[in-house]
Design a protein around this motif. Structure first.
Motif, PDB file in Angstrom:
ATOM      1  N   GLU A   1      48.817  27.881  37.741  1.00  0.00           N
ATOM      2  CA  GLU A   1      49.947  28.658  37.220  1.00  0.00           C
ATOM      3  C   GLU A   1      50.868  29.095  38.357  1.00  0.00           C
ATOM      4  OE1 GLU A   1      52.530  30.138  34.638  1.00  0.00           O
ATOM      5  OE2 GLU A   1      50.723  29.050  34.049  1.00  0.00           O
ATOM      6  N   GLU A   2      50.274  29.515  39.473  1.00  0.00           N
ATOM      7  CA  GLU A   2      51.073  29.934  40.623  1.00  0.00           C
ATOM      8  C   GLU A   2      51.839  28.747  41.214  1.00  0.00           C
ATOM      9  OE1 GLU A   2      52.692  32.700  43.239  1.00  0.00           O
ATOM     10  OE2 GLU A   2      51.601  32.959  41.366  1.00  0.00           O
ATOM     11  N   ILE A   3      51.204  27.589  41.276  1.00  0.00           N
ATOM     12  CA  ILE A   3      51.888  26.379  41.760  1.00  0.00           C
ATOM     13  C   ILE A   3      53.055  26.049  40.844  1.00  0.00           C
ATOM     14  CG2 ILE A   3      51.650  23.881  42.064  1.00  0.00           C
ATOM     15  CD1 ILE A   3      48.757  24.457  43.000  1.00  0.00           C
TER      16      ILE A   3
ATOM     17  N   CYS B   1      56.619  19.419  49.130  1.00  0.00           N
ATOM     18  CA  CYS B   1      55.892  19.931  47.960  1.00  0.00           C
ATOM     19  C   CYS B   1      54.422  20.151  48.322  1.00  0.00           C
ATOM     20  CB  CYS B   1      56.028  18.958  46.792  1.00  0.00           C
ATOM     21  SG  CYS B   1      55.178  19.495  45.309  1.00  0.00           S
ATOM     22  N   LEU B   2      53.850  19.202  49.018  1.00  0.00           N
ATOM     23  CA  LEU B   2      52.458  19.306  49.429  1.00  0.00           C
ATOM     24  C   LEU B   2      52.244  20.493  50.364  1.00  0.00           C
ATOM     25  CD1 LEU B   2      49.808  17.899  48.966  1.00  0.00           C
ATOM     26  CD2 LEU B   2      50.324  16.394  50.878  1.00  0.00           C
ATOM     27  N   ARG B   3      53.198  20.778  51.248  1.00  0.00           N
ATOM     28  CA  ARG B   3      53.105  21.935  52.135  1.00  0.00           C
ATOM     29  C   ARG B   3      53.054  23.229  51.334  1.00  0.00           C
ATOM     30  NH1 ARG B   3      56.349  19.228  55.683  1.00  0.00           N
ATOM     31  NH2 ARG B   3      58.251  20.050  54.795  1.00  0.00           N
TER      32      ARG B   3
ATOM     33  N   ALA C   1      49.877  25.792  51.202  1.00  0.00           N
ATOM     34  CA  ALA C   1      50.048  27.200  51.560  1.00  0.00           C
ATOM     35  C   ALA C   1      49.504  28.105  50.454  1.00  0.00           C
ATOM     36  CB  ALA C   1      51.517  27.505  51.823  1.00  0.00           C
ATOM     37  N   LEU C   2      49.758  27.737  49.218  1.00  0.00           N
ATOM     38  CA  LEU C   2      49.235  28.529  48.101  1.00  0.00           C
ATOM     39  C   LEU C   2      47.710  28.463  48.045  1.00  0.00           C
ATOM     40  CD1 LEU C   2      51.841  27.624  45.352  1.00  0.00           C
ATOM     41  CD2 LEU C   2      51.554  29.815  46.510  1.00  0.00           C
ATOM     42  N   ALA C   3      47.157  27.290  48.313  1.00  0.00           N
ATOM     43  CA  ALA C   3      45.702  27.138  48.309  1.00  0.00           C
ATOM     44  C   ALA C   3      45.069  27.958  49.437  1.00  0.00           C
ATOM     45  CB  ALA C   3      45.328  25.669  48.431  1.00  0.00           C
TER      46      ALA C   3
ATOM     47  N   GLU D   1      42.107  32.797  51.199  1.00  0.00           N
ATOM     48  CA  GLU D   1      42.017  34.021  51.988  1.00  0.00           C
ATOM     49  C   GLU D   1      41.783  35.242  51.096  1.00  0.00           C
ATOM     50  OE1 GLU D   1      45.627  33.970  54.209  1.00  0.00           O
ATOM     51  OE2 GLU D   1      44.837  32.549  55.697  1.00  0.00           O
ATOM     52  N   ASN D   2      42.474  35.277  49.967  1.00  0.00           N
ATOM     53  CA  ASN D   2      42.275  36.388  49.026  1.00  0.00           C
ATOM     54  C   ASN D   2      40.858  36.391  48.465  1.00  0.00           C
ATOM     55  OD1 ASN D   2      44.891  37.273  49.384  1.00  0.00           O
ATOM     56  ND2 ASN D   2      45.659  36.181  47.584  1.00  0.00           N
ATOM     57  N   TRP D   3      40.330  35.215  48.207  1.00  0.00           N
ATOM     58  CA  TRP D   3      38.999  35.094  47.632  1.00  0.00           C
ATOM     59  C   TRP D   3      37.936  35.504  48.648  1.00  0.00           C
ATOM     60  CZ3 TRP D   3      36.027  30.046  46.354  1.00  0.00           C
ATOM     61  CH2 TRP D   3      35.020  30.328  45.449  1.00  0.00           C
ATOM     62  N   MET D   4      38.165  35.174  49.916  1.00  0.00           N
ATOM     63  CA  MET D   4      37.171  35.505  50.952  1.00  0.00           C
ATOM     64  C   MET D   4      37.127  36.993  51.243  1.00  0.00           C
ATOM     65  SD  MET D   4      35.800  32.688  51.329  1.00  0.00           S
ATOM     66  CE  MET D   4      34.763  32.728  52.761  1.00  0.00           C
ATOM     67  N   GLU D   5      38.211  37.701  50.936  1.00  0.00           N
ATOM     68  CA  GLU D   5      38.202  39.169  51.134  1.00  0.00           C
ATOM     69  C   GLU D   5      37.329  39.773  50.102  1.00  0.00           C
ATOM     70  OE1 GLU D   5      42.252  40.332  50.799  1.00  0.00           O
ATOM     71  OE2 GLU D   5      42.799  39.491  52.722  1.00  0.00           O
TER      72      GLU D   5
END
Length: 106
Positions: free
Chosen positions: A71-73, A89-91, A95-97, A102-106
């Motif tokens: 959804e964010e993509i 587009c791939l960049r 970046a979103l991934a 990073e958010n998940w690892m916090e």
């Protein structure tokens, strides 16, 4: 039959899941030989789930995190509309991934 197969992923560790899988295979192999043969051949791909840290299991059992990333993509690419090339587009997707990771690892 399928509900019992899903319950394998509620086990605490790989050894417990494999022992329950053996019991499941012996119980259902006479009635559903094609299914049990297929499960025997392919179950190892999904049992890697148990090699990951236990605190990640609740996130992996659901597709919510993947749906949220998609959804964010979609939202971000809609804003840009036209990319100059596929690498740009791939960049953005990478970046979103990375941000999601990073958010998940916090």
């Amino acid at each position: 039959c399928l509900q019992e197969l899903r319950w394998l992923y509620d086990r605490r560790d790989l050894a417990e899941a494999k022992s329950d899988l053996a019991a499941w295979l012996s119980k259902w192999s006479a009635r559903y030989p094609r299914l049990t043969t297929w499960v025997e051949e392919t179950i190892e791909y999904t049992l890697t789930f148990f090699r990951l840290p236990r605190q990640h299991h609740k996130h992996l059992k659901s597709t919510n995190i993947l749906e949220r990333l998609n959804e964010e993509i979609r939202r971000r690419t809609y804003v840009v509309r036209i990319f100059p090339n596929s690498q740009s587009c791939l960049r953005l997707v990478r970046a979103l991934a990375v941000e999601t990771n990073e958010n998940w690892m916090e």
